[in-house]
Design a protein around this motif. Structure first.
Motif, PDB file in Angstrom:
ATOM      1  N   LEU A  14       0.809  -1.225   0.000  1.00 42.95           N
ATOM      2  CA  LEU A  14       0.000   0.000   0.000  1.00 42.95           C
ATOM      3  C   LEU A  14       0.842   1.274   0.000  1.00 42.95           C
ATOM      4  CD1 LEU A  14      -2.958  -0.866   2.382  1.00 42.95           C
ATOM      5  CD2 LEU A  14      -2.995  -0.551  -0.076  1.00 42.95           C
ATOM      6  N   LEU A 158       3.827  12.253  15.747  1.00 44.70           N
ATOM      7  CA  LEU A 158       3.052  11.280  14.965  1.00 44.70           C
ATOM      8  C   LEU A 158       3.465   9.851  15.315  1.00 44.70           C
ATOM      9  CD1 LEU A 158       2.705  12.534  11.281  1.00 44.70           C
ATOM     10  CD2 LEU A 158       0.892  11.741  12.804  1.00 44.70           C
ATOM     11  N   HIS A 163      -1.116   6.556  14.546  1.00 46.86           N
ATOM     12  CA  HIS A 163      -0.778   6.524  13.117  1.00 46.86           C
ATOM     13  C   HIS A 163       0.650   6.039  12.865  1.00 46.86           C
ATOM     14  CE1 HIS A 163      -4.438   8.752  12.320  1.00 46.86           C
ATOM     15  NE2 HIS A 163      -4.086   9.600  13.264  1.00 46.86           N
ATOM     16  N   ASN A 166       3.015   2.327  10.471  1.00 46.95           N
ATOM     17  CA  ASN A 166       2.706   1.906   9.102  1.00 46.95           C
ATOM     18  C   ASN A 166       3.790   2.371   8.137  1.00 46.95           C
ATOM     19  OD1 ASN A 166       2.017   4.336   7.605  1.00 46.95           O
ATOM     20  ND2 ASN A 166       0.178   4.463   8.866  1.00 46.95           N
ATOM     21  N   ARG A 169       4.494   6.160   7.370  1.00 47.79           N
ATOM     22  CA  ARG A 169       5.190   6.951   8.402  1.00 47.79           C
ATOM     23  C   ARG A 169       6.676   6.586   8.464  1.00 47.79           C
ATOM     24  NH1 ARG A 169       2.177  10.395   7.546  1.00 47.79           N
ATOM     25  NH2 ARG A 169       0.004   9.957   7.936  1.00 47.79           N
TER      26      ARG A 169
ATOM     27  N   PRO B 629      -3.098  13.963  10.031  1.00 51.84           N
ATOM     28  CA  PRO B 629      -3.235  12.583   9.543  1.00 51.84           C
ATOM     29  C   PRO B 629      -4.633  12.013   9.777  1.00 51.84           C
ATOM     30  CG  PRO B 629      -2.050  12.614  11.613  1.00 51.84           C
ATOM     31  CD  PRO B 629      -2.299  14.049  11.258  1.00 51.84           C
ATOM     32  N   LYS B 630      -5.017  11.125   8.896  1.00 50.32           N
ATOM     33  CA  LYS B 630      -6.292  10.426   9.047  1.00 50.32           C
ATOM     34  C   LYS B 630      -6.018   8.930   9.095  1.00 50.32           C
ATOM     35  CE  LYS B 630      -9.331  13.727   6.845  1.00 50.32           C
ATOM     36  NZ  LYS B 630      -9.977  14.120   5.629  1.00 50.32           N
ATOM     37  N   GLN B 631      -7.002   8.227   9.627  1.00 49.18           N
ATOM     38  CA  GLN B 631      -6.880   6.773   9.653  1.00 49.18           C
ATOM     39  C   GLN B 631      -6.868   6.254   8.218  1.00 49.18           C
ATOM     40  OE1 GLN B 631      -6.519   5.550  12.585  1.00 49.18           O
ATOM     41  NE2 GLN B 631      -6.613   3.344  12.289  1.00 49.18           N
ATOM     42  N   THR B 632      -5.915   5.430   7.907  1.00 50.10           N
ATOM     43  CA  THR B 632      -5.799   4.914   6.545  1.00 50.10           C
ATOM     44  C   THR B 632      -5.749   3.388   6.578  1.00 50.10           C
ATOM     45  OG1 THR B 632      -3.400   4.846   6.581  1.00 50.10           O
ATOM     46  CG2 THR B 632      -4.402   6.913   5.884  1.00 50.10           C
ATOM     47  N   GLU B 634      -3.439   1.686   5.650  1.00 49.12           N
ATOM     48  CA  GLU B 634      -2.121   1.271   6.121  1.00 49.12           C
ATOM     49  C   GLU B 634      -2.121   1.110   7.633  1.00 49.12           C
ATOM     50  OE1 GLU B 634      -2.733   3.587   3.925  1.00 49.12           O
ATOM     51  OE2 GLU B 634      -1.018   4.080   2.686  1.00 49.12           O
ATOM     52  N   ASP B 635      -2.906   2.008   8.338  1.00 50.29           N
ATOM     53  CA  ASP B 635      -2.982   1.880   9.794  1.00 50.29           C
ATOM     54  C   ASP B 635      -3.589   0.541  10.196  1.00 50.29           C
ATOM     55  OD1 ASP B 635      -1.953   4.408  10.191  1.00 50.29           O
ATOM     56  OD2 ASP B 635      -3.909   5.356  10.042  1.00 50.29           O
TER      57      ASP B 635
END
Lengths: 200, 637
Positions: A14, A158, A163, A166, A169, B629-632, B634-635
């Protein structure tokens, strides 16, 4: 137009890291812009120097102490910076968190000697063209440090949030480390110009 | 069948294309209403907006040109005062270079490059939205200053000491310098987006030797922007600092140098010519291939010629300074490099001629503009070789000969291809064709009007008429030709008027275009016109340089992108092998708000350096909103 299914990409990750990440290329492009800006500011420095009967025009060479301490700090910061990048590549969240805190401190520390560098120039920005260009070079690089410091602090926050863990980041951490190396690298010729060229 | 939260298999898609398309449309559409308009990150909407705004600036700049020609039609005319004339020619030049020529070329790329490389959006779409708003704010700053009679009056090159604190009191030169900052920020942002889009978002299989020539041209242009524009940013910032806080960059009394300004300005200013010209090379190559129905002759020489032009562009700037008293060795070097640029330019011209020779040219309106371009640009190139020579340049420097030369190069080399390109890509952008009849009228009037307007300026220049004068005495032998030029400018303007009328009429009333009305070969023609919000239902897989000509009726495509969130394919730089699926940002109001905050900071800093400190706070707040940031997925993974 009719379509023929030729490739299934659903297996792709992703988010890419390193050169597979868009932000890596965006950061690289901005480094090219800023690098060009720094190169041109150095060109201005030498251009004005070539016109001046003596250089610095009306001042002694800058004191070396503050600028040299800052340089040593910046060069030393490259080691933990590279480690943070490696940890990010390995997606080791615990070490990345610790590394980012260290890098935030190492981003803040150089601002202390930087505050002493401006008076160490022995010239004001409006005294003459020499003062104007050395203040501008220091100002540009200070902006450089501050923007990366802010970036590092935001990223550190962050990485302590939900978050954090992943690929995107970790890629951001790698890009931030790349940018800090650039901040250090651009300083070295500027340091040479400001502190050593007047002593040649 | 559930389409959200699921990657459809090829079998699913074959069975349910309509549902898939509806899902894609929901995912990629821009919300309606004012908020949607301010929040969109769709490269097509922003690209169209950019192009339309740039053409409005072209029209306004054209009105100023007519005003100047009215003033110069008769000796000792009193239609416009000297002060107002200075503002008008400054705003005309600055507007045409910074608010029309560069932005419109980048805007064409913003619209076309993602379509041509086979992706669903540009890289960094929020930055793209920000760049448009910043560009608009810079344009408004310049034009509002003209309306308020405080416009810059120092020429589009703003030479010091005229633009410096001693000879340029008030805020006029500051407004010019800050307008530069606005437009450079926007141009640099777009350049970065283009580079990354071309490097990383190309469709699978679009290796470096399969990239459309227009995309190559924009890639080289983007690198030129990245390398050249920091020079003008440094120059304009230094000028502001000299004026606002008393630095001495350009003050010879304190070790500064006025020529430093010229070096910095032209280190940017000459590559700027190629920043405007190279996209035109790409446009001409795309159109000439379509209207001869064969691949452009000499793909590799054309690409190498564009790269060579980009490199050489940085070795020419001093030819703008031949009369500045520089060392003779330097002048010889810059004469040689100025003449050397004719080699890649000649290569391009011969490649196009060979394409025409070997094809069956179809003379639709875009082709007419290409023919107009070839004739006009060659004349401009020849006078370019003339002014590259120091003795000749010394004679004609700052005369109307130079005005004629650069209008031949800029209008001939860029505006003619651009107008042709609008006729060519208009069906894709709007779904409707422009009028062939009006197109021919527009071409005839623009071509005739252009040559009648600008060719006599060569003669006026050779007769010694200087640039930038608001009037001249009747005893000099310039009145007849000036009146002729002014009347001819009306013909030129009439041609542009017909073009604009055709655009406005065709947007609603033109015949429907279909997906590929010209039978072109590149990927933007593989989708309906205008393109849906998601561009491609499935990302194409590229197997040749002319995918639509070689794939027959069946285009190979890739599947595997999710329908319920905005995903792009990231591919490798050289071979365009797929590497990752990348999320593309959603619409957001924050780039618009960030542009407002940045604009307030930049405009306020004309008056106080503290504005940079205090103005940084709202900028930081808006940037925080932008990057929050937003929840994605990938999270979740």
């Amino acid at each position: 137009m009719k379509e023929r299914m030729a490739l299934d990409l659903s297996h792709l990750p992703l988010h890419g890291m390193g050169s597979a990440s868009l932000t890596f290329w965006g950061t690289s492009a901005f480094m090219l812009i800023e690098g060009t800006g720094f190169a041109l500011s150095i060109a201005i420095y030498f251009y004005l120097m070539s016109l001046a009967p003596r250089w610095p025009i009306e001042a002694p060479p800058p004191d070396l102490t503050a600028g040299t301490i800052l340089t040593l700090l910046l060069v030393a910061s490259v080691v933990p910076n590279i480690l943070v990048s490696r940890w990010a590549k390995r997606k080791d969240l615990r070490k990345v968190r610790a590394g980012l805190i260290v890098m935030a401190i190492l981003g803040l520390l150089p601002l202390i000697p930087r505050a002493f560098e401006f008076p160490a120039l022995h010239v004001s920005w409006d005294d003459d063209a020499y003062g104007s260009i050395v203040w501008t070079m220091l100002g540009l690089h200070t902006t450089h440090i501050v923007t990366d410091l802010v970036d590092t602090v935001v990223l550190a926050c962050l990485m302590f949030s939900k978050h954090a863990d992943n690929t995107r980041r970790y890629g951001d951490v790698e890009d931030n480390a790349l940018y800090w190396n650039f901040v250090v690298l651009t300083w070295l010729p500027i340091y040479g110009c400001i502190y050593w060229v007047p002593r040649l | 069948m559930r389409w959200f939260g699921k990657i459809p298999s090829p079998a699913d898609l074959a069975a349910g294309d309509e549902k898939a398309e509806a899902a894609l449309r929901r995912t990629w559409s821009t919300p309606t209403g004012v908020l949607g308009a301010l929040s969109t990150v769709d490269h097509k909407i922003i690209g169209r907006r950019y192009i339309a705004t740039a053409f409005v600036f072209l029209m306004l700049g054209g009105v100023l040109a007519l005003a100047m020609r009215l003033q110069l039609a008769f000796p000792e005319a009193r239609f416009i005062s000297a002060d107002r004339y200075n503002q008008i020619f400054t705003v005309h030049g600055s507007n045409m270079m910074f608010l029309f020529a560069v932005p419109v070329m980048e805007a064409m790329a913003v619209y076309l490059v993602p379509l041509m490389v086979g992706t669903r959006n540009i890289a960094f779409p929020r930055l793209n939205a920000f760049s448009y708003w910043i560009f608009l704010a810079g344009g408004l700053l310049l034009w509002i200053s003209l309306a308020l009679d405080t416009a810059p009056d120092v020429g589009w090159f703003a030479y010091v000491p005229l633009a410096g604190p001693q000879y340029g009191p008030g805020k006029r030169a500051d407004i010019w310098a800050q307008m530069i900052t606005f437009t450079e920020v926007s141009a640099l942002a777009v350049a970065v987006e283009i580079v990354v889009t071309v490097f990383k978002l190309r469709a699978p299989g679009m290796s470096l030797d399969r990239i459309p020539i227009f995309v190559w041209s924009m890639l080289v242009t983007a690198f030129l922007v990245i390398m050249a524009m920091p020079a003008i940013m440094l120059a304009s910032s230094s000028l502001i600092l000299d004026r606002l806080v008393g630095t001495q960059f350009f003050n010879p009394a304190e070790g500064g140098d006025a020529l430093l300004w010229q070096h910095l300005f032209w280190f940017f200013g000459h590559p700027e010519v190629y920043i405007i010209f190279l996209p035109a090379v790409g446009m001409v190559s795309a159109m000439i291939s379509t209207f001869t129905q064969r691949p452009t002759f000499g793909y590799l020489p054309l690409v190498l010629a564009m790269i060579a032009t980009g490199v050489l562009a940085f070795g020419l700037w001093v030819h703008h300074m031949f009369v500045a008293g520089l060392p003779r060795v330097g002048s010889s070097f810059f004469t040689a490099s100025s003449m050397a640029i004719a080699i890649p330019a000649g290569t391009q011209i011969f490649c196009w001629l060979a394409t025409l020779w070997d094809g069956r040219p179809i003379f639709k309106t875009p082709m007419l503009f290409i023919i107009g371009f070839l004739i006009t640009f060659v004349i401009g190139g020849l006078t370019g070789v003339m002014v590259a020579s120091v003795p000749f340049d010394t004679q004609v420097h700052d005369t109307y000969f130079v005005v004629a030369h650069f209008h031949y190069v800029l209008i001939g080399g860029s505006v003619f291809p651009l107008i042709g390109a609008i006729y060519y890509w208009f069906p894709k952008m709007t779904g409707r064709m422009m009028s062939e009849t009006l197109g021919r009228w527009a071409f005839g009037l623009i071509f005739t009007g252009f040559h009648l307007t600008f060719f006599p300026m060569h003669i006026l220049g050779l007769q010694g008429m200087p640039r930038r004068v608001y009037t001249y005495p009747p005893e000099l032998p310039w009145a007849g030709l000036n009146l002729f030029v002014s009347l001819s400018a009306v013909i030129l303007a009439a041609g542009f008027l017909i073009f604009f009328i055709d655009v406005l009429r065709s947007v609603r009333h033109g015949p429907e275009a279909g997906s590929n009305p010209w039978n072109a070969s590149t990927l933007e023609w593989a989708m309906p016109s205008p393109p849906p919000p998601y561009n491609f239902r499935h990302i194409p897989v590229v197997e040749s340089r002319e995918p639509l000509w070689t794939s027959g009726e069946t285009l190979p495509v890739a599947t595997g992108l999710r329908l319920d969130r905005r995903e792009l394919i990231v591919s490798s730089v050289a071979a365009a092998d797929p590497e990752a699926r990348e999320a593309s940002p959603a619409d957001s109001i924050w780039p618009f708000l960030a542009a407002i905050a940045t604009s307030i900071m930049l405009i306020a800093s004309i008056f106080s350096p503290w504005a940079v400190i205090w103005g940084a706070i709202p900028v930081a707040i808006t940037l925080t909103g932008w990057f929050w940031p937003k929840q994605t997925p990938e999270d979740e993974s």
